[in-house]
Scaffold this motif. Structure first.
Motif, PDB file in Angstrom:
ATOM      1  N   TYR A 124      44.068  46.406  43.958  1.00  0.00           N
ATOM      2  CA  TYR A 124      44.174  45.853  45.310  1.00  0.00           C
ATOM      3  C   TYR A 124      45.193  44.718  45.337  1.00  0.00           C
ATOM      4  CZ  TYR A 124      42.875  43.617  49.710  1.00  0.00           C
ATOM      5  OH  TYR A 124      42.910  43.061  50.964  1.00  0.00           O
ATOM      6  N   THR A 125      45.130  43.825  44.349  1.00  0.00           N
ATOM      7  CA  THR A 125      46.026  42.656  44.336  1.00  0.00           C
ATOM      8  C   THR A 125      47.490  43.071  44.190  1.00  0.00           C
ATOM      9  OG1 THR A 125      45.595  42.383  41.975  1.00  0.00           O
ATOM     10  CG2 THR A 125      44.307  41.010  43.508  1.00  0.00           C
ATOM     11  N   THR A 126      47.729  44.169  43.492  1.00  0.00           N
ATOM     12  CA  THR A 126      49.106  44.662  43.354  1.00  0.00           C
ATOM     13  C   THR A 126      49.637  45.108  44.707  1.00  0.00           C
ATOM     14  OG1 THR A 126      48.681  45.379  41.088  1.00  0.00           O
ATOM     15  CG2 THR A 126      50.584  46.363  42.200  1.00  0.00           C
ATOM     16  N   VAL A 127      48.847  45.888  45.435  1.00  0.00           N
ATOM     17  CA  VAL A 127      49.268  46.360  46.761  1.00  0.00           C
ATOM     18  C   VAL A 127      49.434  45.181  47.711  1.00  0.00           C
ATOM     19  CG1 VAL A 127      48.678  47.845  48.729  1.00  0.00           C
ATOM     20  CG2 VAL A 127      48.178  48.604  46.385  1.00  0.00           C
ATOM     21  N   MET A 128      48.522  44.213  47.640  1.00  0.00           N
ATOM     22  CA  MET A 128      48.606  43.033  48.493  1.00  0.00           C
ATOM     23  C   MET A 128      49.908  42.266  48.213  1.00  0.00           C
ATOM     24  SD  MET A 128      45.870  39.901  48.932  1.00  0.00           S
ATOM     25  CE  MET A 128      46.009  39.436  47.217  1.00  0.00           C
ATOM     26  N   THR A 129      50.248  42.090  46.945  1.00  0.00           N
ATOM     27  CA  THR A 129      51.478  41.393  46.571  1.00  0.00           C
ATOM     28  C   THR A 129      52.707  42.155  47.038  1.00  0.00           C
ATOM     29  OG1 THR A 129      50.404  40.416  44.640  1.00  0.00           O
ATOM     30  CG2 THR A 129      52.812  40.504  44.614  1.00  0.00           C
ATOM     31  N   VAL A 130      52.699  43.470  46.860  1.00  0.00           N
ATOM     32  CA  VAL A 130      53.837  44.295  47.285  1.00  0.00           C
ATOM     33  C   VAL A 130      54.030  44.201  48.795  1.00  0.00           C
ATOM     34  CG1 VAL A 130      54.655  46.683  47.514  1.00  0.00           C
ATOM     35  CG2 VAL A 130      53.779  45.850  45.317  1.00  0.00           C
ATOM     36  N   MET A 131      52.944  44.290  49.540  1.00  0.00           N
ATOM     37  CA  MET A 131      53.065  44.228  50.999  1.00  0.00           C
ATOM     38  C   MET A 131      53.529  42.852  51.445  1.00  0.00           C
ATOM     39  SD  MET A 131      49.947  46.729  52.183  1.00  0.00           S
ATOM     40  CE  MET A 131      50.420  46.858  53.901  1.00  0.00           C
ATOM     41  N   ASP A 132      53.112  41.795  50.756  1.00  0.00           N
ATOM     42  CA  ASP A 132      53.595  40.455  51.071  1.00  0.00           C
ATOM     43  C   ASP A 132      55.100  40.353  50.805  1.00  0.00           C
ATOM     44  OD1 ASP A 132      53.163  37.603  51.782  1.00  0.00           O
ATOM     45  OD2 ASP A 132      53.800  37.302  49.696  1.00  0.00           O
ATOM     46  N   LYS A 133      55.559  40.926  49.694  1.00  0.00           N
ATOM     47  CA  LYS A 133      56.996  40.892  49.383  1.00  0.00           C
ATOM     48  C   LYS A 133      57.809  41.668  50.421  1.00  0.00           C
ATOM     49  CE  LYS A 133      56.815  40.015  44.456  1.00  0.00           C
ATOM     50  NZ  LYS A 133      57.217  40.457  43.120  1.00  0.00           N
ATOM     51  N   VAL A 134      57.299  42.814  50.835  1.00  0.00           N
ATOM     52  CA  VAL A 134      58.006  43.605  51.856  1.00  0.00           C
ATOM     53  C   VAL A 134      58.019  42.831  53.176  1.00  0.00           C
ATOM     54  CG1 VAL A 134      58.006  45.769  53.151  1.00  0.00           C
ATOM     55  CG2 VAL A 134      57.503  45.792  50.705  1.00  0.00           C
ATOM     56  N   HIS A 135      56.941  42.127  53.469  1.00  0.00           N
ATOM     57  CA  HIS A 135      56.896  41.262  54.653  1.00  0.00           C
ATOM     58  C   HIS A 135      57.972  40.172  54.539  1.00  0.00           C
ATOM     59  CE1 HIS A 135      55.424  38.543  57.753  1.00  0.00           C
ATOM     60  NE2 HIS A 135      55.304  37.596  56.831  1.00  0.00           N
ATOM     61  N   GLN A 136      58.080  39.539  53.371  1.00  0.00           N
ATOM     62  CA  GLN A 136      59.086  38.497  53.162  1.00  0.00           C
ATOM     63  C   GLN A 136      60.506  39.042  53.269  1.00  0.00           C
ATOM     64  OE1 GLN A 136      58.226  36.460  49.478  1.00  0.00           O
ATOM     65  NE2 GLN A 136      56.143  35.991  50.115  1.00  0.00           N
ATOM     66  N   LYS A 137      60.714  40.318  52.906  1.00  0.00           N
ATOM     67  CA  LYS A 137      62.031  40.941  53.028  1.00  0.00           C
ATOM     68  C   LYS A 137      62.355  41.276  54.477  1.00  0.00           C
ATOM     69  CE  LYS A 137      62.429  43.005  48.440  1.00  0.00           C
ATOM     70  NZ  LYS A 137      62.655  44.259  47.691  1.00  0.00           N
ATOM     71  N   GLY A 138      61.358  41.213  55.336  1.00  0.00           N
ATOM     72  CA  GLY A 138      61.586  41.446  56.755  1.00  0.00           C
ATOM     73  C   GLY A 138      61.339  42.856  57.233  1.00  0.00           C
ATOM     74  N   TRP A 139      60.720  43.704  56.419  1.00  0.00           N
ATOM     75  CA  TRP A 139      60.485  45.083  56.817  1.00  0.00           C
ATOM     76  C   TRP A 139      59.084  45.304  57.390  1.00  0.00           C
ATOM     77  CZ3 TRP A 139      64.636  47.604  57.670  1.00  0.00           C
ATOM     78  CH2 TRP A 139      65.770  47.356  56.908  1.00  0.00           C
ATOM     79  N   TYR A 161      49.341  45.048  58.833  1.00  0.00           N
ATOM     80  CA  TYR A 161      50.791  45.143  58.703  1.00  0.00           C
ATOM     81  C   TYR A 161      51.319  46.298  59.540  1.00  0.00           C
ATOM     82  CZ  TYR A 161      50.348  42.106  54.589  1.00  0.00           C
ATOM     83  OH  TYR A 161      50.087  41.063  53.734  1.00  0.00           O
ATOM     84  N   SER A 162      52.476  46.078  60.153  1.00  0.00           N
ATOM     85  CA  SER A 162      53.133  47.153  60.905  1.00  0.00           C
ATOM     86  C   SER A 162      54.630  47.088  60.624  1.00  0.00           C
ATOM     87  CB  SER A 162      52.837  47.048  62.399  1.00  0.00           C
ATOM     88  OG  SER A 162      53.185  45.773  62.878  1.00  0.00           O
ATOM     89  N   PRO A 163      55.308  48.231  60.741  1.00  0.00           N
ATOM     90  CA  PRO A 163      56.737  48.254  60.429  1.00  0.00           C
ATOM     91  C   PRO A 163      57.545  47.501  61.485  1.00  0.00           C
ATOM     92  CG  PRO A 163      56.035  50.381  61.273  1.00  0.00           C
ATOM     93  CD  PRO A 163      54.790  49.537  61.130  1.00  0.00           C
ATOM     94  N   VAL A 164      58.569  46.811  61.021  1.00  0.00           N
ATOM     95  CA  VAL A 164      59.476  46.110  61.928  1.00  0.00           C
ATOM     96  C   VAL A 164      60.462  47.108  62.532  1.00  0.00           C
ATOM     97  CG1 VAL A 164      61.317  44.379  62.020  1.00  0.00           C
ATOM     98  CG2 VAL A 164      59.213  43.904  60.759  1.00  0.00           C
ATOM     99  N   SER A 165      60.826  48.121  61.751  1.00  0.00           N
ATOM    100  CA  SER A 165      61.767  49.130  62.221  1.00  0.00           C
ATOM    101  C   SER A 165      61.447  50.464  61.550  1.00  0.00           C
ATOM    102  CB  SER A 165      63.199  48.700  61.915  1.00  0.00           C
ATOM    103  OG  SER A 165      63.351  48.496  60.523  1.00  0.00           O
ATOM    104  N   THR A 166      62.245  51.464  61.836  1.00  0.00           N
ATOM    105  CA  THR A 166      62.007  52.814  61.312  1.00  0.00           C
ATOM    106  C   THR A 166      62.661  52.992  59.947  1.00  0.00           C
ATOM    107  OG1 THR A 166      64.021  53.714  62.279  1.00  0.00           O
ATOM    108  CG2 THR A 166      62.024  53.734  63.669  1.00  0.00           C
ATOM    109  N   ARG A 167      62.295  54.087  59.276  1.00  0.00           N
ATOM    110  CA  ARG A 167      62.939  54.425  58.008  1.00  0.00           C
ATOM    111  C   ARG A 167      64.427  54.668  58.231  1.00  0.00           C
ATOM    112  NH1 ARG A 167      62.135  55.579  52.965  1.00  0.00           N
ATOM    113  NH2 ARG A 167      60.053  56.344  52.608  1.00  0.00           N
ATOM    114  N   ALA A 168      64.787  55.258  59.344  1.00  0.00           N
ATOM    115  CA  ALA A 168      66.203  55.489  59.646  1.00  0.00           C
ATOM    116  C   ALA A 168      66.957  54.163  59.762  1.00  0.00           C
ATOM    117  CB  ALA A 168      66.343  56.301  60.930  1.00  0.00           C
ATOM    118  N   ASP A 169      66.338  53.170  60.384  1.00  0.00           N
ATOM    119  CA  ASP A 169      66.963  51.842  60.473  1.00  0.00           C
ATOM    120  C   ASP A 169      67.136  51.229  59.090  1.00  0.00           C
ATOM    121  OD1 ASP A 169      67.119  51.895  63.266  1.00  0.00           O
ATOM    122  OD2 ASP A 169      65.139  50.979  63.491  1.00  0.00           O
TER     123      ASP A 169
END
Length: 185
Positions: free
Chosen positions: A98-113, A125-133
Motif C-alpha cells: 500500500y505504501t508503495t502505491v501511495m508514494t507513487v501516486m504522490d510523486k505523480v501528483h507532484q509531477k502534475g499528472w 486522485y483524478s487525472p489532470v489530463s488524458t493519456r494523449a495529452d
C-alpha cells in the motif's frame, strides 16, 4: 557498467556533432559505456535517439514504469480513485505494498499528472489530463531539446509504421479543418 542492448555511435546521435551535444554524449557514455559503431541507420539524429532509446535521457515529468501502471488505471477508470482501489487492481499482476502505491501516486501528483482531494481520511486522485495529452507533452519536450526541429520531425515521421503515418496524416487533416473553421493559420 549497464548495457542497454543496442549499438550506437556518437556520430550517429546527431548529424552534426558539436559542443552543444557534448552533454548528451557525456551522459550516454557515463550510463552506457564507450560507444560501438552501429550498423545501418539504427540511431539517426538526437531526437531519434531520444524516441528510440528513451532511457538515454529522461524527460522532466516522464512517468516511470510503476507510475505508468498507476496512471493507466486512473486514465482507464476516468474517475476519482483511492490508493486502495489502485492497489487492489495492481495486486492482480504483482505483489506490491500500500505504501508503495501511495508514494507513487504522490510523486505523480507532484509531477502534475494527478490532482487530489481529501475525502475523509483518504485522498481521491483524478487525472489532470488524458493519456494523449501526456504523450503529446513528452513529444513536445523531446522536440524542444532538438537543435534542428525540422530534421527531428522528419526523423520521427520516418520511424513511424504505416498505421502510425496514417494516424499522423489524419491528425494533420483534423488540425487543418479546425484552423480553417476558426479562421486561423
Amino acid at each position: 557498467m549497464r548495457s542497454c542492448g543496442f549499438q550506437w555511435s556518437l556520430s550517429q546521435l546527431s548529424d552534426d556533432f558539436s559542443p552543444a551535444h557534448e552533454g548528451l554524449h557525456a551522459a550516454v557514455r557515463r550510463s552506457y559505456g564507450t560507444p560501438r559503431r552501429a550498423t545501418g541507420n539504427e540511431v539517426g539524429n538526437s531526437l531519434g535517439a531520444l524516441l528510440r532509446f528513451p532511457r538515454l535521457v529522461r524527460v522532466k515529468g516522464q512517468l516511470g514504469e510503476l507510475e505508468d501502471a498507476v496512471m493507466t488505471r486512473v486514465w482507464r477508470w476516468n474517475r476519482p480513485v483511492t490508493v486502495r482501489e489502485v492497489l487492489e487492481d495492481l495486486q492482480r499482476e504483482r505483489s506490491i505494498a500500500y505504501t508503495t502505491v501511495m508514494t507513487v501516486m504522490d510523486k505523480v501528483h507532484q509531477k502534475g499528472w494527478l490532482r487530489r482531494e481529501l475525502e475523509g481520511r483518504a485522498f481521491r486522485y483524478s487525472p489532470v489530463s488524458t493519456r494523449a495529452d501526456y504523450a503529446a507533452t513528452l513529444m513536445r519536450e523531446a522536440w524542444a531539446r532538438s537543435d534542428s526541429p525540422q530534421e527531428a520531425v522528419v526523423s520521427f515521421v520516418a520511424m513511424m509504421s504505416p498505421q502510425q503515418r496514417e494516424a499522423f496524416d489524419s491528425a494533420l487533416r483534423t488540425i487543418e479543418v479546425r484552423e480553417s473553421a476558426s479562421g486561423e493559420k
